[in-house]
Design a protein around this motif. Structure first.
Motif, mmCIF file in Angstrom:
data_model
loop_
_atom_site.group_PDB
_atom_site.id
_atom_site.type_symbol
_atom_site.label_atom_id
_atom_site.label_comp_id
_atom_site.label_asym_id
_atom_site.label_seq_id
_atom_site.Cartn_x
_atom_site.Cartn_y
_atom_site.Cartn_z
ATOM 1 N N LEU A 161 0.737 -1.189 0.004
ATOM 2 C CA LEU A 161 0.098 0.072 -0.165
ATOM 3 C C LEU A 161 0.901 1.154 -0.029
ATOM 4 O O LEU A 161 0.644 2.055 -0.779
ATOM 5 C CB LEU A 161 -0.824 0.041 1.278
ATOM 6 C CG LEU A 161 -1.960 1.041 1.318
ATOM 7 C CD1 LEU A 161 -2.864 0.842 0.155
ATOM 8 C CD2 LEU A 161 -2.888 0.906 2.508
ATOM 9 N N ARG A 162 1.964 1.167 0.764
ATOM 10 C CA ARG A 162 2.736 2.324 0.832
ATOM 11 C C ARG A 162 3.533 2.537 -0.524
ATOM 12 O O ARG A 162 3.713 3.794 -0.980
ATOM 13 C CB ARG A 162 3.969 2.409 1.940
ATOM 14 C CG ARG A 162 4.485 3.495 2.067
ATOM 15 C CD ARG A 162 5.084 3.660 3.645
ATOM 16 N NE ARG A 162 6.492 2.649 3.780
ATOM 17 C CZ ARG A 162 7.279 2.777 4.538
ATOM 18 N NH1 ARG A 162 7.076 3.735 5.605
ATOM 19 N NH2 ARG A 162 8.264 2.136 4.441
ATOM 20 N N ASP A 163 3.929 1.601 -1.265
ATOM 21 C CA ASP A 163 4.549 1.631 -2.724
ATOM 22 C C ASP A 163 3.629 2.357 -3.610
ATOM 23 O O ASP A 163 4.154 3.133 -4.370
ATOM 24 C CB ASP A 163 4.909 0.298 -3.108
ATOM 25 C CG ASP A 163 6.318 -0.156 -2.158
ATOM 26 O OD1 ASP A 163 6.917 0.563 -1.540
ATOM 27 O OD2 ASP A 163 6.398 -1.418 -2.298
ATOM 28 N N ARG A 164 2.320 1.461 -3.504
ATOM 29 C CA ARG A 164 1.292 2.230 -4.354
ATOM 30 C C ARG A 164 1.017 3.440 -4.224
ATOM 31 O O ARG A 164 0.593 4.322 -5.234
ATOM 32 C CB ARG A 164 0.136 1.303 -4.440
ATOM 33 C CG ARG A 164 0.478 -0.178 -4.630
ATOM 34 C CD ARG A 164 0.834 -0.543 -6.116
ATOM 35 N NE ARG A 164 -0.298 -0.115 -7.001
ATOM 36 C CZ ARG A 164 -0.177 -0.528 -8.287
ATOM 37 N NH1 ARG A 164 1.115 -1.017 -8.738
ATOM 38 N NH2 ARG A 164 -1.047 -0.045 -9.300
ATOM 39 N N ALA A 165 0.919 4.028 -2.737
ATOM 40 C CA ALA A 165 0.634 5.402 -2.513
ATOM 41 C C ALA A 165 1.466 6.367 -2.721
ATOM 42 O O ALA A 165 1.452 7.637 -2.649
ATOM 43 C CB ALA A 165 0.189 5.470 -1.035
ATOM 44 N N ALA A 166 2.902 6.119 -2.959
ATOM 45 C CA ALA A 166 3.910 6.876 -2.985
ATOM 46 C C ALA A 166 3.878 7.807 -3.908
ATOM 47 O O ALA A 166 4.209 9.211 -3.955
ATOM 48 C CB ALA A 166 5.300 6.075 -3.411
ATOM 49 N N GLY A 167 3.202 7.839 -5.300
ATOM 50 C CA GLY A 167 2.990 8.799 -6.211
ATOM 51 C C GLY A 167 1.777 9.625 -6.095
ATOM 52 O O GLY A 167 1.630 10.444 -7.019
ATOM 53 N N VAL A 168 1.055 9.331 -5.047
ATOM 54 C CA VAL A 168 -0.184 9.804 -4.620
ATOM 55 C C VAL A 168 -0.074 11.268 -3.802
ATOM 56 O O VAL A 168 0.145 10.933 -2.656
ATOM 57 C CB VAL A 168 -1.430 9.072 -4.061
ATOM 58 C CG1 VAL A 168 -2.817 9.836 -4.236
ATOM 59 C CG2 VAL A 168 -1.623 7.932 -5.046
ATOM 60 N N PRO A 169 -0.476 12.476 -4.456
ATOM 61 C CA PRO A 169 -0.135 13.577 -3.316
ATOM 62 C C PRO A 169 -1.220 13.468 -2.219
ATOM 63 O O PRO A 169 -2.412 13.185 -2.119
ATOM 64 C CB PRO A 169 -0.788 14.829 -4.143
ATOM 65 C CG PRO A 169 -0.595 14.249 -5.631
ATOM 66 C CD PRO A 169 -0.830 12.674 -5.787
ATOM 67 N N GLY A 170 -0.861 13.852 -0.895
ATOM 68 C CA GLY A 170 -1.547 13.896 0.248
ATOM 69 C C GLY A 170 -1.588 12.323 0.692
ATOM 70 O O GLY A 170 -2.230 12.248 1.896
ATOM 71 N N LEU B 209 -4.891 1.431 -6.078
ATOM 72 C CA LEU B 209 -4.339 0.830 -4.911
ATOM 73 C C LEU B 209 -4.427 -0.793 -4.892
ATOM 74 O O LEU B 209 -3.928 -1.333 -4.281
ATOM 75 C CB LEU B 209 -4.867 1.493 -3.622
ATOM 76 C CG LEU B 209 -4.535 2.767 -3.472
ATOM 77 C CD1 LEU B 209 -5.272 3.347 -2.331
ATOM 78 C CD2 LEU B 209 -2.979 3.235 -3.173
ATOM 79 N N SER B 210 -5.378 -1.168 -5.413
ATOM 80 C CA SER B 210 -5.694 -2.567 -5.531
ATOM 81 C C SER B 210 -5.119 -3.524 -6.414
ATOM 82 O O SER B 210 -5.277 -4.669 -6.385
ATOM 83 C CB SER B 210 -7.440 -2.708 -5.600
ATOM 84 O OG SER B 210 -7.818 -2.578 -6.828
ATOM 85 N N ARG B 211 -4.500 -2.917 -7.106
ATOM 86 C CA ARG B 211 -3.528 -3.418 -8.292
ATOM 87 C C ARG B 211 -2.481 -4.261 -7.539
ATOM 88 O O ARG B 211 -1.652 -3.851 -7.071
ATOM 89 C CB ARG B 211 -3.200 -2.840 -9.468
ATOM 90 C CG ARG B 211 -4.395 -2.193 -10.176
ATOM 91 C CD ARG B 211 -3.753 -1.474 -11.776
ATOM 92 N NE ARG B 211 -4.954 -1.002 -12.203
ATOM 93 C CZ ARG B 211 -6.024 -1.384 -12.902
ATOM 94 N NH1 ARG B 211 -6.161 -2.621 -13.046
ATOM 95 N NH2 ARG B 211 -7.018 -0.728 -13.349
ATOM 96 N N GLY B 212 -2.312 -5.592 -7.941
ATOM 97 C CA GLY B 212 -1.311 -6.506 -7.224
ATOM 98 C C GLY B 212 -1.771 -6.839 -5.890
ATOM 99 O O GLY B 212 -0.898 -7.801 -5.195
ATOM 100 N N GLY B 213 -2.602 -6.656 -5.162
ATOM 101 C CA GLY B 213 -3.357 -7.093 -4.086
ATOM 102 C C GLY B 213 -4.728 -6.231 -3.478
ATOM 103 O O GLY B 213 -4.758 -5.165 -3.841
ATOM 104 N N PRO B 214 -5.380 -7.078 -2.662
ATOM 105 C CA PRO B 214 -6.625 -6.495 -2.203
ATOM 106 C C PRO B 214 -6.427 -5.385 -1.238
ATOM 107 O O PRO B 214 -5.320 -5.455 -0.341
ATOM 108 C CB PRO B 214 -7.400 -7.776 -1.649
ATOM 109 C CG PRO B 214 -6.220 -8.455 -1.053
ATOM 110 C CD PRO B 214 -5.008 -8.532 -2.139
#
Length: 252
Positions: free
Chosen positions: A15-24, A54-59
């Motif tokens: 989740l942290r990897d997927r969110a790294a490029g999301v502002p805020g 966020l759900s790509r690669g895992g739920p």
């Protein structure tokens, strides 16, 4: 007291990897390798796209709860591979089995494990993963900030475990100090320094605490008994024998 939750929960590292490029977007660690991304107003503006990414690669689960004074409701949905797979399920009726409550049901679908046999009923998945540690978005953002420099979940977990152990030890030490305070002793600090040949310092305090524990556990000691007990304690601690005065049996 209020409790408000609007967040995405999934595997912390992913989740942290997927969110790294999301502002805020920030991710706070939970138990059982899970992480929580609190949803701000800005993140909710394009929520279906965000959940899909966020759900790509895992739920991931979108969890909502709003309570005040024990009354409220909760809603949960599960997303996987870019699409909503389950829910949303909402309830304000909590009379049924806890495992059927929406947030617990979603956490089970994420793989969260229940408490072991004999655990109290309130130890449901909500409690097991630590969702009670924060009460609003600000709490979760602070938790994410505290974990921001952790290399991953394992690093955060090890650090958190060490902090908890230190806090528990400090609490035990405070309780021990209160328990031992006021226990009468036949020796004081100066006597210990002279008997064991120690410099002033924490070892002298440790020796006195040992005598106080003996007093509580086994009863009062005479001066001679206390001196014998301290010499045995010093040997167990690996302290060097006290220097002996020339022509005498006592320490210099």
């Amino acid at each position: 007291m209020s409790y408000r939750l609007d967040a995405v929960v999934g595997d912390f590292d992913r989740l942290r990897d997927r969110a790294a490029g999301v502002p805020g977007a920030v991710v706070a660690p939970l138990e059982q390798r899970l992480g929580l991304l609190p949803l701000s107003d800005a993140l909710r503006d394009d929520l279906p796209r965000l959940l899909g990414e966020l759900s790509r690669g895992g739920p991931v689960a979108r969890l909502e709860a709003d309570f005040w004074g024990g009354e409220g409701d909760q809603t949960a949905a599960l997303w996987r591979d870019g699409a909503q797979e389950w829910g949303p399920v909402r309830t304000a009726d909590f009379a049924g089995p806890r495992e059927d409550w929406p947030i617990n049901a979603a956490l089970a679908r994420l793989g969260a494990a229940p408490a072991g046999p004999g655990a109290p009923a309130h130890r449901d998945l909500f409690a097991e993963v630590g969702l009670g540690r924060g009460r609003d978005e600000d709490d979760w953002r602070r938790a994410a900030l505290e974990a921001r420099d952790a290399g991953g979940y394992d690093a955060w977990h090890a650090r958190n475990r060490a902090v908890r152990a230190a806090e528990e030890q400090a609490a035990a030490d405070r309780a021990d100090a209160l328990r031992l305070a006021g226990v009468p002793l036949p020796l004081d600090g100066r006597d210990v320094i002279a008997l064991l040949g120690l410099p002033p310092g924490p070892t002298v305090g440790a020796a006195l605490r040992h005598l106080r524990r003996l007093h509580l556990d086994q009863g009062p000691r005479s001066r001679a008994q206390a001196e014998t007990a301290l010499r045995a304690w010093a040997a167990d601690q690996g302290l060097p024998p006290a220097p002996v005065q020339p022509g005498g049996d006592g320490p210099a």
